[in-house]
Design an enzyme around this catalytic site. Structure first.
Site, PDB file in Angstrom:
ATOM      1  N   ASP A  19      14.448  11.120   3.984  1.00 45.74           N
ATOM      2  CA  ASP A  19      15.734  10.643   4.504  1.00 45.74           C
ATOM      3  C   ASP A  19      16.801  11.727   4.314  1.00 45.74           C
ATOM      4  OD1 ASP A  19      15.729   7.296   4.786  1.00 45.74           O
ATOM      5  OD2 ASP A  19      14.213   8.101   3.437  1.00 45.74           O
ATOM      6  N   GLU A  42      23.496   7.531   8.145  1.00 47.17           N
ATOM      7  CA  GLU A  42      23.227   6.491   7.146  1.00 47.17           C
ATOM      8  C   GLU A  42      23.424   6.959   5.700  1.00 47.17           C
ATOM      9  OE1 GLU A  42      19.404   4.540   7.340  1.00 47.17           O
ATOM     10  OE2 GLU A  42      20.066   3.081   5.853  1.00 47.17           O
ATOM     11  N   ASP A 100      20.227   7.867  12.217  1.00 44.76           N
ATOM     12  CA  ASP A 100      19.416   7.287  11.140  1.00 44.76           C
ATOM     13  C   ASP A 100      18.318   8.315  10.878  1.00 44.76           C
ATOM     14  OD1 ASP A 100      17.930   5.896   9.343  1.00 44.76           O
ATOM     15  OD2 ASP A 100      18.133   3.981  10.376  1.00 44.76           O
ATOM     16  N   ILE A 102      15.814   8.595   8.756  1.00 46.07           N
ATOM     17  CA  ILE A 102      14.492   7.949   8.778  1.00 46.07           C
ATOM     18  C   ILE A 102      14.766   6.462   8.930  1.00 46.07           C
ATOM     19  CG2 ILE A 102      12.327   7.411   7.569  1.00 46.07           C
ATOM     20  CD1 ILE A 102      12.338  10.338   7.994  1.00 46.07           C
ATOM     21  N   ASP A 103      14.576   5.965  10.138  1.00 47.95           N
ATOM     22  CA  ASP A 103      14.741   4.539  10.375  1.00 47.95           C
ATOM     23  C   ASP A 103      13.400   3.880  10.078  1.00 47.95           C
ATOM     24  OD1 ASP A 103      15.794   2.108  11.296  1.00 47.95           O
ATOM     25  OD2 ASP A 103      15.033   2.496  13.320  1.00 47.95           O
ATOM     26  N   THR A 105      12.445   3.141   6.723  1.00 48.52           N
ATOM     27  CA  THR A 105      11.960   3.865   5.526  1.00 48.52           C
ATOM     28  C   THR A 105      10.789   3.114   4.880  1.00 48.52           C
ATOM     29  OG1 THR A 105      14.172   4.732   5.185  1.00 48.52           O
ATOM     30  CG2 THR A 105      12.688   4.887   3.320  1.00 48.52           C
ATOM     31  N   HIS A 189      13.752  -8.819   7.455  1.00 48.86           N
ATOM     32  CA  HIS A 189      14.698  -8.176   8.383  1.00 48.86           C
ATOM     33  C   HIS A 189      14.944  -8.991   9.647  1.00 48.86           C
ATOM     34  CE1 HIS A 189      14.014  -3.836   6.666  1.00 48.86           C
ATOM     35  NE2 HIS A 189      14.425  -4.698   5.767  1.00 48.86           N
ATOM     36  N   SER A 213      11.116  -0.011  12.469  1.00 48.90           N
ATOM     37  CA  SER A 213      12.013   0.972  13.079  1.00 48.90           C
ATOM     38  C   SER A 213      12.295   0.733  14.559  1.00 48.90           C
ATOM     39  CB  SER A 213      11.457   2.401  12.908  1.00 48.90           C
ATOM     40  OG  SER A 213      10.510   2.707  13.917  1.00 48.90           O
ATOM     41  N   ASP A 245      21.014   1.867  13.520  1.00 45.80           N
ATOM     42  CA  ASP A 245      19.731   1.170  13.678  1.00 45.80           C
ATOM     43  C   ASP A 245      19.478   0.760  15.127  1.00 45.80           C
ATOM     44  OD1 ASP A 245      18.724   1.284  11.098  1.00 45.80           O
ATOM     45  OD2 ASP A 245      19.774  -0.533  10.458  1.00 45.80           O
TER      46      ASP A 245
HETATM   47  P1  AMP Z   1      13.132  -2.558  11.035  1.00 45.73           P
HETATM   48  O1  AMP Z   1      12.089  -1.624  10.652  1.00 45.73           O
HETATM   49  O2  AMP Z   1      13.235  -2.861  12.490  1.00 45.73           O
HETATM   50  O3  AMP Z   1      13.152  -3.815  10.206  1.00 45.73           O
HETATM   51  O4  AMP Z   1      14.527  -1.831  10.779  1.00 45.73           O
HETATM   52  C1  AMP Z   1      14.812  -1.153   9.611  1.00 45.73           C
HETATM   53  C2  AMP Z   1      16.276  -1.359   9.320  1.00 45.73           C
HETATM   54  O5  AMP Z   1      16.505  -2.715   8.934  1.00 45.73           O
HETATM   55  C3  AMP Z   1      16.782  -0.565   8.159  1.00 45.73           C
HETATM   56  O6  AMP Z   1      17.232   0.673   8.597  1.00 45.73           O
HETATM   57  C4  AMP Z   1      17.903  -1.425   7.589  1.00 45.73           C
HETATM   58  O7  AMP Z   1      19.160  -0.880   7.933  1.00 45.73           O
HETATM   59  C5  AMP Z   1      17.754  -2.752   8.293  1.00 45.73           C
HETATM   60  N1  AMP Z   1      17.811  -3.923   7.406  1.00 45.73           N
HETATM   61  C6  AMP Z   1      17.811  -3.958   6.061  1.00 45.73           C
HETATM   62  N2  AMP Z   1      17.927  -5.235   5.618  1.00 45.73           N
HETATM   63  C7  AMP Z   1      18.022  -6.017   6.715  1.00 45.73           C
HETATM   64  C8  AMP Z   1      18.191  -7.428   6.925  1.00 45.73           C
HETATM   65  N3  AMP Z   1      18.273  -8.280   5.915  1.00 45.73           N
HETATM   66  N4  AMP Z   1      18.261  -7.869   8.196  1.00 45.73           N
HETATM   67  C9  AMP Z   1      18.175  -7.018   9.236  1.00 45.73           C
HETATM   68  N5  AMP Z   1      18.019  -5.680   9.098  1.00 45.73           N
HETATM   69  C10 AMP Z   1      17.945  -5.184   7.862  1.00 45.73           C
HETATM   70 MG    MG Z   2      17.462   2.243   9.759  1.00 43.57          MG
END
Ligand code: AMP
Ligand code: MG
Length: 300
Positions: A19, A42, A100, A102-103, A105, A189, A213, A245
């Site tokens: 990151d 980020e 971002d 590393i989206d 992570t 998430h 991501s 994101d």
């Molecule tokens: P993904 O892999 O699509 O879930 O996206 C990753 C991103 O989810 C990360 O970069 C975080 O910024 C974000 N994230 C973290 N916690 C949450 C949450 N509770 N709800 C939604 N997104 C989140």
């Molecule tokens: Mg991200």
């Protein structure tokens, strides 16, 4: 770059050497090419500065990946690397980049999917988006497919997919037939139970594609899925999405013929802060499904 080299940020999310290294290299590249541009990214160097062993490792990686020309200019110090990382501390304004580094992570740590996501936003509209997905198969369902996809979208010029080495593969277009939902791999998430209910109401029989991501935007743009939904997880109803994101993925889908709004059908507002305070969740579709998804959502 995975294993033991992870620290937790104050919100308890993980951050790795990758990151920090990615943010340092990309912010430096933007500053070299466009010295007056603003970047909203980020990470910042605050926690890194308190962790000397990690700082040294990040500095070694950054040095290794800098161009020969940059290396010849002299010794790269930890201070330089922190300064490059902190170039990402810009203010949202008329024109800025959002990054971002590393989206996903958590996906990166699992050695699964992640993306390097960079977008350029002018007067609130994304004009350029790049999604680097080093581990994404070029053919999603083929186990022996070559991995590594670079999605590039320019407003008014479409979205193309490249190999990681920069060879253009083809222009991308959403699919009318891909009856498939994409959602986050991380159950916290989003609200997977509701996502799956919506997909069923739309007649989608296939199991959801659960990946980390903004690679999810890439696979909607590529026609592997027709829908990506991200509703707030019931445990965090007030969660607001971060601009980095979504901005790059947003234009990748739109320029491939799709549509992106929040869960209430509102345009994503990239000017309200680092988090999209006026939006709730995200819906990205192939375009033709969009109104139907929003009406199913509003009836729930
Ligand atoms: P993904 O892999 O699509 O879930 O996206 C990753 C991103 O989810 C990360 O970069 C975080 O910024 C974000 N994230 C973290 N916690 C949450 C949450 N509770 N709800 C939604 N997104 C989140
Ligand atoms: Mg991200």
């Amino acid at each position: 770059m995975v294993s033991s080299d992870t620290i937790q940020k104050s919100d308890r999310s993980p951050v790795t050497i990758a990151d920090y290294g990615s943010q340092a290299l990309i912010c430096k590249a933007i500053a070299d090419a466009f010295p007056h541009d603003t970047v909203v990214a980020e990470e910042n160097s605050q926690s890194l500065k308190q962790n000397t062993p990690l700082m040294e490792r990040v500095t070694n990686y950054v040095t290794r990946f800098l161009s020969v020309e940059a290396q010849q200019k002299g010794n790269i110090t930890s201070r330089d690397v922190c300064d490059w990382i902190d170039l990402g501390d810009g203010e949202i304004g008329d024109s800025f980049w959002t990054l971002d580094p590393i989206d996903g992570t958590k996906g990166f740590l699992r050695q699964d999917q992640y993306a390097i996501a960079l977008a350029w936003i002018v007067e609130g509209e994304v004009q350029l988006g790049v999604l680097g997905c080093p581990n994404l198969p070029q053919q999603l369902d083929m186990s022996n497919s070559e991995r590594g996809c670079l999605f590039v979208a320019v407003r008014g010029e479409g979205t193309s997919i490249y190999t990681l080495k920069g060879k253009r593969i083809r222009e991308m277009c959403v699919s009318e037939n891909a009856s498939r939902l994409a959602e986050s791999y991380e159950s916290t998430h989003g609200d997977s139970t509701t996502h799956i209910k919506i997909a069923k109401k739309l007649g989608m029989q296939n199991p959801p594609i659960q990946i980390d991501s903004q690679a999810k935007y890439g696979i909607v743009a590529r026609g592997d899925a027709s829908l990506y939904i991200r509703l707030p997880n019931p445990a965090y109803p007030d969660y607001r999405e971060c601009i980095w994101d979504h901005a790059a993925g947003h234009i990748v889908v739109e320029e491939a013929g799709g549509k992106v709004t929040d869960a209430n059908g509102r345009p994503l507002n990239y000017l309200s802060g680092r988090r999209m305070q006026n939006n709730r969740g995200v819906v990205a579709t192939n375009g033709s499904l969009h109104e139907q998804v929003l009406s199913v959502l509003s009836a729930m």
